[in-house]
Enzyme design. Structure first.
Site, short mmCIF file in Angstrom:
data_model
loop_
_atom_site.label_atom_id
_atom_site.label_comp_id
_atom_site.label_asym_id
_atom_site.label_seq_id
_atom_site.Cartn_x
_atom_site.Cartn_y
_atom_site.Cartn_z
N VAL A 74 0.82 -1.21 0.06
CA VAL A 74 0.13 -0.02 -0.07
C VAL A 74 0.77 1.44 0.16
O VAL A 74 2.14 1.27 0.66
CB VAL A 74 -0.94 -0.06 1.33
CG1 VAL A 74 -1.51 1.45 1.56
CG2 VAL A 74 -1.91 -0.88 0.88
N CYS A 75 0.64 2.06 -0.75
CA CYS A 75 1.26 3.55 -0.83
C CYS A 75 2.61 3.34 -1.13
O CYS A 75 2.95 2.49 -2.24
CB CYS A 75 1.26 4.28 0.62
SG CYS A 75 1.39 5.96 0.81
N THR A 76 3.74 4.08 -0.83
CA THR A 76 5.17 3.86 -1.24
C THR A 76 5.64 2.30 -0.91
O THR A 76 6.78 2.37 -1.27
CB THR A 76 5.92 4.94 -0.79
OG1 THR A 76 5.73 5.17 0.81
CG2 THR A 76 5.24 6.46 -1.41
N THR A 87 1.03 3.33 -6.66
CA THR A 87 1.49 3.99 -5.23
C THR A 87 0.74 5.23 -4.81
O THR A 87 -0.21 5.44 -5.62
CB THR A 87 2.97 3.82 -5.64
OG1 THR A 87 3.64 4.37 -4.13
CG2 THR A 87 3.38 5.19 -6.29
N GLY A 115 -2.67 2.24 -3.69
CA GLY A 115 -2.58 3.72 -3.85
C GLY A 115 -2.03 3.98 -2.49
O GLY A 115 -1.83 3.39 -1.71
#
Length: 271
Positions: free
Chosen positions: A146-148, A166, A196
């Site tokens: 998730v995310c970075t 991302t 994301g």
């Protein structure tokens, strides 16, 4: 009402109508199929989920999907770090890992990496972390983030040739890690599932739960969590937020984006 009672109640009323596939997702049919149903009364073998934790990660990246996974039967969730020493997130929450790299099971249903900024950049450069992820990623049924957190997977060489996403502010780093950038809430490509930014972790977690079990199991988790978003503002993406706010935020992110690009270029030397 206690959580156990809620679970029992939900199980008793689990005849939920099948929902359409969750929106905002780029999918690929090459991913492993759902876990087949077992005869009534039989338990599935315990499936292990390893969720990397590290100093400075963003708590919500992990807590959203971890909560969704916790409603599945026959899973064991491991919060994994180098040691069992306490870890502090980027928002100041302290938690304890439940497994080390040495004690983490080798055969995993899910390998998961949360994101952050400074803490994430540190693990993108940490050979011990990247070696652990590369080794477990070879055997995991699903390799996820998730995310970075996807940048960490990418630094470990686990997104080469895969479609991925991302946080919106860092998507242009993905091609530097030989991943195909996709602008979506979450992305499935074969056994890679990437989410994301931050709050997408709940959507991502429900999708992974459906892949591990079935849609009804994921819907049950969604219902118990009462996940029915109704945000007070329409500012959760560059497309919906006021233009001036987007420009200001991009400027604030710019130094971190430049650093992430440099680290991504350096990571290629490990492959």
């Amino acid at each position: 009402m206690r959580r156990r009672q809620i679970l029992d109640l939900a199980a008793a009323s689990a005849a939920l109508a099948a929902l359409q596939t969750i929106g905002g997702c780029a999918q690929d049919d090459g991913a492993p199929g759902q876990t087949p149903a077992t005869p009534e009364g039989e338990s599935l073998p315990v499936q292990h989920i390893a969720m990397l934790v590290y100093p400075g990660f963003t708590a919500l990246d992990l807590i959203g999907p971890q909560t969704a996974f916790s409603f599945l039967d026959d899973v064991k969730i491991h919060l994994v770090w180098k040691t069992l020493d306490a870890i502090t997130t980027d928002s100041g929450i302290t938690l304890l890992p439940s497994a080390s790299f040495e004690t983490c099971p080798e055969e995993l249903a899910v390998l998961f990496v949360p994101g952050g900024v400074a803490g994430t950049f540190a693990v993108m450069k940490d050979g011990e972390v990247l070696d652990f992820l590369a080794a477990r990623g070879e055997q995991a049924s699903y390799v996820t983030s998730v995310c970075t957190g996807s940048l960490v997977l990418g630094a470990a060489g686990l997104l080469r040739g895969y479609r991925a996403t991302t946080h919106w502010g860092f998507r242009e780093v993905l091609p530097l890690l030989e991943a195909e950038r996709v602008d979506a809430r979450y992305v499935e490509d074969r056994n890679r599932i990437t989410g994301g930014g931050v709050t997408s972790g709940i959507d991502f977690g429900l999708r992974v739960a459906a892949k591990m079990r079935d849609d009804v199991a994921a819907q049950r988790a969604q219902l118990i969590m009462e996940y029915d978003p109704d945000p007070p503002f329409q500012a959760g993406s560059p497309e919906s937020a006021p233009a001036a706010l987007v420009e200001q935020t991009r400027g604030e992110i710019a130094p971190a984006l430049a650093e992430a690009k440099l680290i991504a270029q350096q990571a290629q030397a490990r492959w």
